[in-house]
Design a protein around this motif. Structure first.
Motif, PDB file in Angstrom:
ATOM      1  N   GLN A  58       0.663  -0.931  -0.283  1.00 56.26           N
ATOM      2  CA  GLN A  58      -0.132   0.683   0.432  1.00 56.26           C
ATOM      3  C   GLN A  58       0.541   1.268  -0.281  1.00 56.26           C
ATOM      4  O   GLN A  58       2.583   1.136   0.580  1.00 56.26           O
ATOM      5  CB  GLN A  58      -1.053  -0.078   1.464  1.00 56.26           C
ATOM      6  N   PRO A  59       0.088   2.140  -0.494  1.00 61.66           N
ATOM      7  CA  PRO A  59       0.991   3.702  -0.636  1.00 61.66           C
ATOM      8  C   PRO A  59       1.259   4.224   0.612  1.00 61.66           C
ATOM      9  O   PRO A  59       0.003   4.074   1.247  1.00 61.66           O
ATOM     10  CB  PRO A  59       0.933   4.365  -1.746  1.00 61.66           C
ATOM     11  N   ILE A  60       2.152   4.950   0.720  1.00 58.91           N
ATOM     12  CA  ILE A  60       2.034   6.172   2.234  1.00 58.91           C
ATOM     13  C   ILE A  60       1.086   7.406   2.158  1.00 58.91           C
ATOM     14  O   ILE A  60       0.763   7.686   1.103  1.00 58.91           O
ATOM     15  CB  ILE A  60       3.800   6.682   2.136  1.00 58.91           C
ATOM     16  N   THR A  61       0.400   7.107   3.181  1.00 58.55           N
ATOM     17  CA  THR A  61      -0.632   8.277   2.739  1.00 58.55           C
ATOM     18  C   THR A  61      -0.236   9.273   2.632  1.00 58.55           C
ATOM     19  O   THR A  61      -1.187   9.913   1.311  1.00 58.55           O
ATOM     20  CB  THR A  61      -2.589   7.707   3.975  1.00 58.55           C
ATOM     21  N   PHE A  62       0.237   9.975   3.396  1.00 56.89           N
ATOM     22  CA  PHE A  62       0.876  11.595   3.222  1.00 56.89           C
ATOM     23  C   PHE A  62       1.030  12.060   1.874  1.00 56.89           C
ATOM     24  O   PHE A  62       0.990  12.502   1.658  1.00 56.89           O
ATOM     25  CB  PHE A  62       1.916  11.397   3.569  1.00 56.89           C
ATOM     26  N   PHE A  63       2.447  10.677   1.281  1.00 58.58           N
ATOM     27  CA  PHE A  63       2.684  11.460  -0.156  1.00 58.58           C
ATOM     28  C   PHE A  63       1.666  11.111  -1.179  1.00 58.58           C
ATOM     29  O   PHE A  63       1.551  12.185  -2.055  1.00 58.58           O
ATOM     30  CB  PHE A  63       3.456   9.652  -0.608  1.00 58.58           C
ATOM     31  N   ARG A  64       0.539  10.533  -1.063  1.00 59.00           N
ATOM     32  CA  ARG A  64      -0.516  10.545  -1.673  1.00 59.00           C
ATOM     33  C   ARG A  64      -1.659  11.846  -1.964  1.00 59.00           C
ATOM     34  O   ARG A  64      -2.373  12.327  -3.061  1.00 59.00           O
ATOM     35  CB  ARG A  64      -1.219   8.737  -1.869  1.00 59.00           C
ATOM     36  N   GLN A  65      -1.973  12.280  -0.674  1.00 63.27           N
ATOM     37  CA  GLN A  65      -2.480  13.559  -0.541  1.00 63.27           C
ATOM     38  C   GLN A  65      -1.715  14.619  -0.761  1.00 63.27           C
ATOM     39  O   GLN A  65      -2.518  15.052  -1.477  1.00 63.27           O
ATOM     40  CB  GLN A  65      -2.351  13.485   0.990  1.00 63.27           C
ATOM     41  N   VAL A  66      -0.870  14.622  -0.543  1.00 59.98           N
ATOM     42  CA  VAL A  66       0.074  16.234  -1.177  1.00 59.98           C
ATOM     43  C   VAL A  66       0.368  15.442  -2.342  1.00 59.98           C
ATOM     44  O   VAL A  66      -0.467  16.859  -2.888  1.00 59.98           O
ATOM     45  CB  VAL A  66       1.240  15.771  -0.500  1.00 59.98           C
ATOM     46  N   LEU A  67       0.166  14.692  -3.421  1.00 62.92           N
ATOM     47  CA  LEU A  67       0.632  14.330  -5.204  1.00 62.92           C
ATOM     48  C   LEU A  67      -0.947  14.365  -5.325  1.00 62.92           C
ATOM     49  O   LEU A  67      -1.539  15.093  -5.985  1.00 62.92           O
ATOM     50  CB  LEU A  67       1.178  13.382  -5.116  1.00 62.92           C
ATOM     51  N   ALA A  68      -2.112  14.336  -4.771  1.00 64.77           N
ATOM     52  CA  ALA A  68      -3.934  15.015  -5.260  1.00 64.77           C
ATOM     53  C   ALA A  68      -3.668  16.014  -5.236  1.00 64.77           C
ATOM     54  O   ALA A  68      -4.477  16.542  -5.998  1.00 64.77           O
ATOM     55  CB  ALA A  68      -4.086  13.739  -4.412  1.00 64.77           C
ATOM     56  N   LEU A  69      -3.084  16.939  -3.848  1.00 66.79           N
ATOM     57  CA  LEU A  69      -3.565  18.194  -4.073  1.00 66.79           C
ATOM     58  C   LEU A  69      -2.652  19.057  -5.065  1.00 66.79           C
ATOM     59  O   LEU A  69      -2.656  20.109  -5.762  1.00 66.79           O
ATOM     60  CB  LEU A  69      -3.138  18.450  -2.249  1.00 66.79           C
ATOM     61  N   CYS A  70      -1.190  18.566  -5.275  1.00 70.86           N
ATOM     62  CA  CYS A  70      -0.729  19.090  -6.125  1.00 70.86           C
ATOM     63  C   CYS A  70      -1.074  18.880  -7.664  1.00 70.86           C
ATOM     64  O   CYS A  70      -1.036  20.093  -8.770  1.00 70.86           O
ATOM     65  CB  CYS A  70       0.568  18.753  -5.982  1.00 70.86           C
ATOM     66  N   SER A  71      -1.858  17.890  -8.068  1.00 71.81           N
ATOM     67  CA  SER A  71      -2.557  17.368  -9.557  1.00 71.81           C
ATOM     68  C   SER A  71      -3.490  18.069  -9.776  1.00 71.81           C
ATOM     69  O   SER A  71      -4.245  18.310 -10.546  1.00 71.81           O
ATOM     70  CB  SER A  71      -2.791  16.150  -9.323  1.00 71.81           C
ATOM     71  N   TYR A  72      -4.607  18.521  -8.257  1.00 79.01           N
ATOM     72  CA  TYR A  72      -6.057  19.155  -8.440  1.00 79.01           C
ATOM     73  C   TYR A  72      -5.976  20.256  -7.030  1.00 79.01           C
ATOM     74  O   TYR A  72      -6.411  19.816  -6.167  1.00 79.01           O
ATOM     75  CB  TYR A  72      -6.922  18.892  -8.421  1.00 79.01           C
ATOM     76  N   PRO A  73      -5.248  21.571  -7.143  1.00 79.10           N
ATOM     77  CA  PRO A  73      -4.885  22.285  -5.992  1.00 79.10           C
ATOM     78  C   PRO A  73      -6.317  22.784  -5.675  1.00 79.10           C
ATOM     79  O   PRO A  73      -6.623  23.269  -4.469  1.00 79.10           O
ATOM     80  CB  PRO A  73      -4.939  23.308  -7.092  1.00 79.10           C
ATOM     81  N   GLU A  74      -7.715  22.738  -6.653  1.00 85.99           N
ATOM     82  CA  GLU A  74      -8.885  23.040  -5.592  1.00 85.99           C
ATOM     83  C   GLU A  74      -9.680  22.163  -4.386  1.00 85.99           C
ATOM     84  O   GLU A  74     -10.264  22.382  -3.795  1.00 85.99           O
ATOM     85  CB  GLU A  74      -9.733  22.177  -6.868  1.00 85.99           C
ATOM     86  N   LEU A  75      -8.526  21.480  -4.363  1.00 86.29           N
ATOM     87  CA  LEU A  75      -8.536  20.094  -2.784  1.00 86.29           C
ATOM     88  C   LEU A  75      -8.225  20.981  -2.054  1.00 86.29           C
ATOM     89  O   LEU A  75      -8.302  19.856  -0.702  1.00 86.29           O
ATOM     90  CB  LEU A  75      -8.416  19.045  -3.179  1.00 86.29           C
ATOM     91  N   LEU A  76      -7.765  21.768  -2.497  1.00 90.29           N
ATOM     92  CA  LEU A  76      -6.721  22.751  -0.984  1.00 90.29           C
ATOM     93  C   LEU A  76      -7.524  23.236   0.064  1.00 90.29           C
ATOM     94  O   LEU A  76      -7.051  23.377   1.011  1.00 90.29           O
ATOM     95  CB  LEU A  76      -5.748  23.496  -1.800  1.00 90.29           C
ATOM     96  N   SER A  77      -8.932  23.439  -0.404  1.00 94.70           N
ATOM     97  CA  SER A  77     -10.338  23.906  -0.181  1.00 94.70           C
ATOM     98  C   SER A  77     -10.710  22.597   0.758  1.00 94.70           C
ATOM     99  O   SER A  77     -11.910  22.969   2.081  1.00 94.70           O
ATOM    100  CB  SER A  77     -10.947  25.277  -1.110  1.00 94.70           C
ATOM    101  N   SER A 117     -11.810  19.824   3.762  1.00 90.88           N
ATOM    102  CA  SER A 117     -10.976  19.953   4.747  1.00 90.88           C
ATOM    103  C   SER A 117     -10.534  18.836   5.326  1.00 90.88           C
ATOM    104  O   SER A 117     -10.246  18.252   6.210  1.00 90.88           O
ATOM    105  CB  SER A 117     -12.315  20.125   5.757  1.00 90.88           C
ATOM    106  N   THR A 118     -10.847  17.741   3.871  1.00 95.11           N
ATOM    107  CA  THR A 118     -10.814  16.452   4.730  1.00 95.11           C
ATOM    108  C   THR A 118      -8.422  15.992   4.521  1.00 95.11           C
ATOM    109  O   THR A 118      -8.785  14.984   5.027  1.00 95.11           O
ATOM    110  CB  THR A 118     -11.491  15.278   3.882  1.00 95.11           C
ATOM    111  N   PHE A 119      -8.370  17.308   4.355  1.00 93.62           N
ATOM    112  CA  PHE A 119      -6.711  16.719   3.937  1.00 93.62           C
ATOM    113  C   PHE A 119      -6.108  17.791   5.162  1.00 93.62           C
ATOM    114  O   PHE A 119      -6.391  18.486   5.333  1.00 93.62           O
ATOM    115  CB  PHE A 119      -6.271  17.908   2.837  1.00 93.62           C
ATOM    116  N   PRO A 120      -5.230  16.901   6.014  1.00 95.83           N
ATOM    117  CA  PRO A 120      -4.458  17.683   6.541  1.00 95.83           C
ATOM    118  C   PRO A 120      -3.923  19.078   6.669  1.00 95.83           C
ATOM    119  O   PRO A 120      -3.323  19.214   5.423  1.00 95.83           O
ATOM    120  CB  PRO A 120      -3.540  16.386   7.557  1.00 95.83           C
ATOM    121  N   GLU A 121      -3.781  19.741   7.477  1.00 92.52           N
ATOM    122  CA  GLU A 121      -3.060  20.962   7.089  1.00 92.52           C
ATOM    123  C   GLU A 121      -1.346  20.876   6.332  1.00 92.52           C
ATOM    124  O   GLU A 121      -0.914  21.305   5.843  1.00 92.52           O
ATOM    125  CB  GLU A 121      -2.965  21.882   8.401  1.00 92.52           C
ATOM    126  N   ASP A 122      -1.084  19.723   6.701  1.00 93.41           N
ATOM    127  CA  ASP A 122       0.445  19.448   6.807  1.00 93.41           C
ATOM    128  C   ASP A 122       1.106  19.570   5.039  1.00 93.41           C
ATOM    129  O   ASP A 122       1.953  20.031   4.679  1.00 93.41           O
ATOM    130  CB  ASP A 122       1.256  18.936   7.536  1.00 93.41           C
TER     131      ASP A 122
END
Length: 560
Positions: free
Chosen positions: A141-160, A162-167
């Protein structure tokens, strides 16, 4: 225009073309038609001797010798040109390239998967691919934090969201701000994103206990393989006995032999000591370099630590000895360290070549040329598909560095998502940040599971008569030695196969287990091995090992 008028014109054109062709042929024969078209007569030339006729001289040469593709008759009777690029006219060095990890046995495994999906009956329900270190394909399984950040970078609209941690959000923002147009879709600098290279440099300093690292010596790459091939391109030169020789371990990762074949360099083998857990012996290095100097110019020494396919972890003393050897023999060191987090055996520890080099003092730290490589594909990450990596160069000539930068600029830049992932690997969540606890938990679980599977693999294989497996100290593979009966060796030879290829292909057809024969990695004459990954989930790995055990017993009985 009426259809009748078109038919008249068409018939007239055919007659004119036919008459013109006949007149041209008459002119070629030297005959003249009285009262004929003066244009036709003007084409009549005096006869030429065969020795002075360029047309006849050219026609006497084959199309191949004239550099033209041969013509051949197609099924409908029309002459068609042969291919410009054929197996005979292609780059000959490419034909020498072999890559066992994805060779014929893997191609057959894919065919078997397709046949199973089509309902064909087999003596097994599924194909288990243990041929390649592709962790996520094996269920890791992939590391959750890595995939969260990459998802945010790929689709910046997700930055708003609240399910994604602030770090994760802050890390994504930092990466995007370093990208052109705040988008991962933009090219980066050829050497890589500046902020990522700075993070890599800080990571190396932490890893190596404070040894300084200059970000200008960091080059982000498309996986470690890209960096390795690039360095080999810089090193290869000369002809005949001055042609560059590159020392590689046997057994080796086939990237090295494949790259050297493509570049037309000379492969210089040095053998690891299987009886001493695949250790590296300096006397063997000396033998190899002395012999190689009779036919080439050895210029580089490649080390894989932890080892692939052999799984050994080099001691600090061994690394010091290698550095002294490289200094004495004036060899460029290439340290493949992509498995640096994959160390399992008690008493073993990863030591980077960079750290040991600098701790040996100025005599070596200021003179020995070194390139070291790391990747996002292995360790606890297993993110092979993102193709992220870096190389660090030490003591490289400034003018060569300029040429390196130029060479890298030709491919524009490494994949930016891979660069972003590399940044997360070298700069993971820190204590006190929201994602730190889950990151440490996932990382520890992955590495612990690999350690357990390494031990399980060694234990089970060593219960089988005719199989001998060294401890899997690190990396992701075991490379056991197998005994193949003489009768099987003879049958394999008659089929034009290496005995261990014959063995592995029969195992695939009978059990669905896909392994890679040791001959694809190199081995001492008269010995046979296979490489298998330890990556499948524990329950599936137990099934795999049991099938290997049962197959070897049947195979030995059949050919005894």
């Amino acid at each position: 225009m009426s259809a009748a008028r078109m038919q008249v014109l068409s018939s007239r054109n055919v007659r004119l073309l036919s008459r013109g062709r006949n007149e041209v042929l008459a002119g070629r024969s030297g005959a003249q038609r009285p009262g004929g078209d003066p244009r036709t007569r003007s084409l009549t030339c005096p006869p030429m001797s065969s020795s002075s006729s360029p047309g006849r001289a050219l026609s006497s040469l084959s199309a191949t010798r004239r550099g033209l593709p041969k013509e051949k008759m197609s099924e409908n009777g029309i002459m068609s040109r042969a291919k410009v690029l054929t197996i005979d006219t292609m780059n000959p060095t490419v034909k020498k390239v072999e890559y066992a990890v994805r060779g014929p046995i893997v191609q057959r495994a894919v065919e078997l998967e397709r046949e199973l999906s089509e309902g064909m009956k087999k003596p097994f329900a599924e194909v288990i691919k243990a041929n390649i270190g592709d962790a996520h394909a094996m269920g890791q399984q992939p590391i959750t934090f890595f995939r969260q950040v990459l998802a945010l970078c790929s689709y910046p609209e997700l930055l708003s969201d609240s399910t994604f941690p602030e770090d994760a959000k802050s890390r994504a923002c930092r990466i995007l701000q370093s990208c052109g147009g705040n988008s991962m879709g933009a090219y980066s600098a050829s050497q890589g994103i500046d902020s990522v290279r700075q993070d890599v440099a800080r990571y190396i300093e932490r890893r190596d206990g404070g040894v300084a690292c200059d970000p200008d010596n960091i080059y982000l790459t498309t996986g470690a393989s890209d960096g390795i091939v690039t360095m080999l391109k810089l090193l290869v030169c000369g002809e005949g006995t001055t042609r560059t020789g590159v020392m590689i371990p046997i057994p080796q990762y086939p990237l090295y032999s494949a790259a050297l074949a493509e570049l037309g360099a000379v492969q210089v083998d040095y053998f690891l000591n299987e009886e001493k857990c695949w250790s590296l012996d300096i006397t063997e290095l000396q033998r190899a370099v002395n012999e190689a100097r009779q036919y080439c110019n050895p210029r580089a020494l490649c080390i894989i630590n932890p080892g692939n396919p052999t799984g050994q972890v080099q001691s600090r003393q061994c690394i010091e000895d290698v550095i002294r050897f490289a200094a004495k023999e004036r060899l460029f060191l290439m340290a493949d360290e992509v498995y640096q987090d994959n160390v399992y055996a008690e008493g073993c520890q990863f030591h980077s070549f960079k750290k040991v080099l600098f701790e040996m003092g100025p005599e070596y730290a200021e003179t020995v040329e070194l390139a070291s490589f790391h990747s996002t594909s292995k360790c606890y990450m297993g993110e092979c598909g993102f193709r992220g990596g870096y190389m660090e160069i030490i003591n490289m000539d400034d003018e060569v560095k300029d040429q390196l930068t130029k060479l890298l600029s030709v491919r524009l830049c490494p994949p930016v998502p891979g660069q972003a992932l590399m940044d997360l690997v070298v700069n993971p969540p820190q204590p006190g940040e929201p994602s730190y606890g889950s990151f440490i938990k996932e990382r520890t679980a992955t590495l612990s599971a690999l350690a357990e599977k390494a031990k399980l693999t060694e234990q089970v294989l060593n219960t089988v008569q005719g199989i001998s497996c060294n401890p899997v100290q690190g990396a992701m593979y075991s490379f056991p030695r197998i005994t193949i009966p003489e009768k099987a060796v003879k049958e394999a030879t008659e089929k034009g196969q290496q005995p261990d290829m014959f063995y592995c292909m029969k195992m695939l057809e009978e059990t669905g287990i896909c392994l890679v024969p040791g001959s694809g990695f190199g081995q001492k004459d008269g010995t046979y091995h296979f490489r298998m990954t330890i990556l499948p989930p524990t329950d599936k790995l137990k099934i795999l090992l049991n099938k290997v055990k049962e197959f070897h017993q049947r195979f030995t009985q059949q050919y005894s």
